[in-house]
Write an enzyme that holds these catalytic residues in place. Structure first.
Site, PDB file in Angstrom:
ATOM      1  N   ASP A  81      -2.673  -4.264  -0.059  1.00  0.00           N
ATOM      2  CA  ASP A  81      -1.276  -3.825   0.038  1.00  0.00           C
ATOM      3  C   ASP A  81      -0.366  -5.059   0.028  1.00  0.00           C
ATOM      4  O   ASP A  81      -0.592  -6.008   0.782  1.00  0.00           O
ATOM      5  CB  ASP A  81      -1.134  -3.050   1.365  1.00  0.00           C
ATOM      6  CG  ASP A  81       0.196  -2.333   1.501  1.00  0.00           C
ATOM      7  OD1 ASP A  81       0.776  -1.949   0.471  1.00  0.00           O
ATOM      8  OD2 ASP A  81       0.632  -2.127   2.662  1.00  0.00           O
ATOM      9  N   HIS A 179      10.267   0.339   4.967  1.00  0.00           N
ATOM     10  CA  HIS A 179       9.101   0.009   5.790  1.00  0.00           C
ATOM     11  C   HIS A 179       9.484   0.078   7.271  1.00  0.00           C
ATOM     12  O   HIS A 179      10.606  -0.263   7.638  1.00  0.00           O
ATOM     13  CB  HIS A 179       8.594  -1.395   5.463  1.00  0.00           C
ATOM     14  CG  HIS A 179       7.887  -1.480   4.146  1.00  0.00           C
ATOM     15  ND1 HIS A 179       8.303  -2.298   3.131  1.00  0.00           N
ATOM     16  CD2 HIS A 179       6.787  -0.834   3.685  1.00  0.00           C
ATOM     17  CE1 HIS A 179       7.473  -2.157   2.102  1.00  0.00           C
ATOM     18  NE2 HIS A 179       6.550  -1.273   2.412  1.00  0.00           N
TER      19      HIS A 179
HETATM   20  C1  PGH Z   1       3.843   0.821   3.590  1.00  0.00           C
HETATM   21  C2  PGH Z   1       3.868   1.543   4.922  1.00  0.00           C
HETATM   22  N1  PGH Z   1       2.881  -0.089   3.397  1.00  0.00           N
HETATM   23  O1  PGH Z   1       2.807  -0.762   2.251  1.00  0.00           O
HETATM   24  O2  PGH Z   1       4.637   1.038   2.711  1.00  0.00           O
HETATM   25  O3  PGH Z   1       5.180   1.798   5.346  1.00  0.00           O
HETATM   26  O4  PGH Z   1       5.034   1.489   7.822  1.00  0.00           O
HETATM   27  O5  PGH Z   1       6.872   2.824   6.840  1.00  0.00           O
HETATM   28  O6  PGH Z   1       4.533   3.673   6.818  1.00  0.00           O
HETATM   29  P1  PGH Z   1       5.416   2.505   6.799  1.00  0.00           P
HETATM   30 ZN    ZN Z   2       4.719  -1.052   1.459  1.00  0.00          ZN
HETATM   31 CA    CA Z   3       8.943   4.036   7.195  1.00  0.00          CA
END
Ligand code: PGH
Ligand code: ZN
Ligand code: CA
Length: 282
Positions: A81, A179
Site C-alpha cells: 500500500d 485517509h
Molecule cells: C487507506 C486506508 N489505505 O491506503 O486508504 O484509509 O485509514 O481511512 O481506512 P483509512
Molecule cells: Zn490509501
Molecule cells: Ca477515512
C-alpha cells in the site's frame, strides 16, 4: 491460496462488486482478516504500508502472509500500500508480494506517468500487479500526510492519459474520501466516479474508506469501485477490543488482551465484506 491482485480485481470488475484491502501490521490483524474472509467466503487483499514494513519487517510480513495464504480456503493477494521508493517496491516484488502500489500522486502528471511506467515494466516482468493513484487524498496514512488544501480530485481526462501511458492494472482515484478519521461526513463525487469508470474499462480503487457511511459505499460499489482500502476502522476496533479487557491492573497477559482485540477486528472486517459485496465470491 496466494494469487495476484489482478486476478482478484478483474473478477470483481467483471462481477460488479468490491473486494476489501485491509492494512495489517501484526499477526493478530492478519489472523482477523483471514478468519473473516474464510467465514464470509470472500476473496481478500492483505496490504502492508511502508510503515507496517518498518514496524514488523518485510521478511516477517512476507513469511506470515505466505503461510496465512497457503492455509486459507479463499484467494488471498499480498499488496504493498502506498509504495513510494524503488527500494520498497523492488524489495516487495522479490519477497513475494503479488501486487504493489506505486504512489507518485505528489508528482506532476508527466513525472508520475514516467515513474509509474518504469515500475509497471519491472512488476509485470515478475508477474506482479500494479496499482497507482491519480489525484490526491487528504489526511494521514502512516508516513504519508496530505494537507486538505493540497487534496485534489481526479480529472477524468488525466485518468485516461495516465492509464494509457503507464499500463497499470488498477487505478486509485480521489472522489472525496480522506485517509484517517473524518471530522464531518464525507461527500463522495459519484458523478466523477461514473465518468471515470465509463472511460476506463478496469478495476477502480477507493482509498480512505474507513468512516464512509454504508449507503455511500454501496453506491460507489455499484458505480464501479472494485477495491476498498480499510485501515483506520481496524485500528479503532483493535483499540476498543484492548480497552474492553484492560480495565484493571490484574490483566497483563498479552493473549487475554490481543485475543478480544482480534475478535473485535474480525467482526468489523466481516461487516465490511458483506457491505462490499465480496462475501460469497471466493
Ligand atoms: C487507506 C486506508 N489505505 O491506503 O486508504 O484509509 O485509514 O481511512 O481506512 P483509512
Ligand atoms: Zn490509501
Ligand atoms: Ca477515512
Amino acid at each position: 491460496m496466494l494469487v495476484t491482485g489482478k486476478e482478484i480485481l478483474d473478477n470483481a470488475h467483471k462481477g460488479n462488486y468490491a473486494v476489501g484491502a485491509f492494512n495489517v501490521n501484526n499477526m493478530e490483524i492478519l489472523q482477523a482478516v483471514i478468519a473473516a474472509a474464510e467465514e464470509t467466503k470472500s476473496p481478500v487483499i492483505v496490504q502492508t504500508s511502508e510503515g507496517a514494513i518498518s514496524y514488523a519487517g518485510m521478511d516477517y510480513l512476507a513469511t506470515m502472509v505466505r503461510l496465512a495464504a497457503e492455509k486459507a480456503s479463499v484467494p488471498v493477494a499480498l499488496h504493498l500500500d502506498h509504495g513510494t521508493t524503488y527500494e520498497t517496491i523492488i524489495g516487495c516484488i522479490r519477497n513475494g508480494w503479488t501486487s504493489v502500489m506505486f504512489d507518485g500522486s505528489h508528482h506532476p502528471l508527466d513525472e508520475n506517468i514516467a515513474a509509474t511506467k518504469e515500475i509497471v515494466k519491472i512488476a509485470h516482468a515478475c508477474g506482479v500487479s500494479v496499482e497507482a493513484e491519480l489525484g490526491r487524498l487528504g489526511g494521514i496514512e502512516d508516513n504519508i500526510s496530505v494537507d486538505e488544501k493540497d487534496a485534489r480530485l481526479t480529472s477524468p481526462e488525466e485518468a485516461v492519459k495516465f492509464v494509457q501511458g503507464t499500463g497499470v492494472d488498477y487505478l486509485a482515484i480521489a472522489i472525496g474520501t480522506a485517509h484517517g478519521k473524518y471530522k464531518g461526513e464525507p461527500k463522495l463525487d459519484f458523478e466523477r466516479l461514473q465518468t471515470i469508470k465509463g472511460l476506463l474499462d478496469m478495476p477502480i480503487v477507493l482509498h480512505g474508506a474507513s468512516g464512509v457511511p454504508e449507503d455511500s459505499i454501496i453506491k460507489a460499489t455499484k458505480l464501479g469501485i472494485n477495491k476498498i482500502n480499510i485501515d483506520t476502522d481496524i485500528r479503532v476496533a483493535f483499540t476498543e477490543g484492548v480497552k474492553s479487557v484492560v480495565t484493571t491492573s490484574d490483566v497483563y497477559d498479552p493473549r487475554k488482551i490481543c485475543g478480544p482485540a482480534r475478535e473485535a477486528m474480525k467482526k468489523v472486517v466481516m461487516e465490511k465484506m458483506n457491505m462490499f459485496g465480496c462475501a460469497g465470491k471466493a
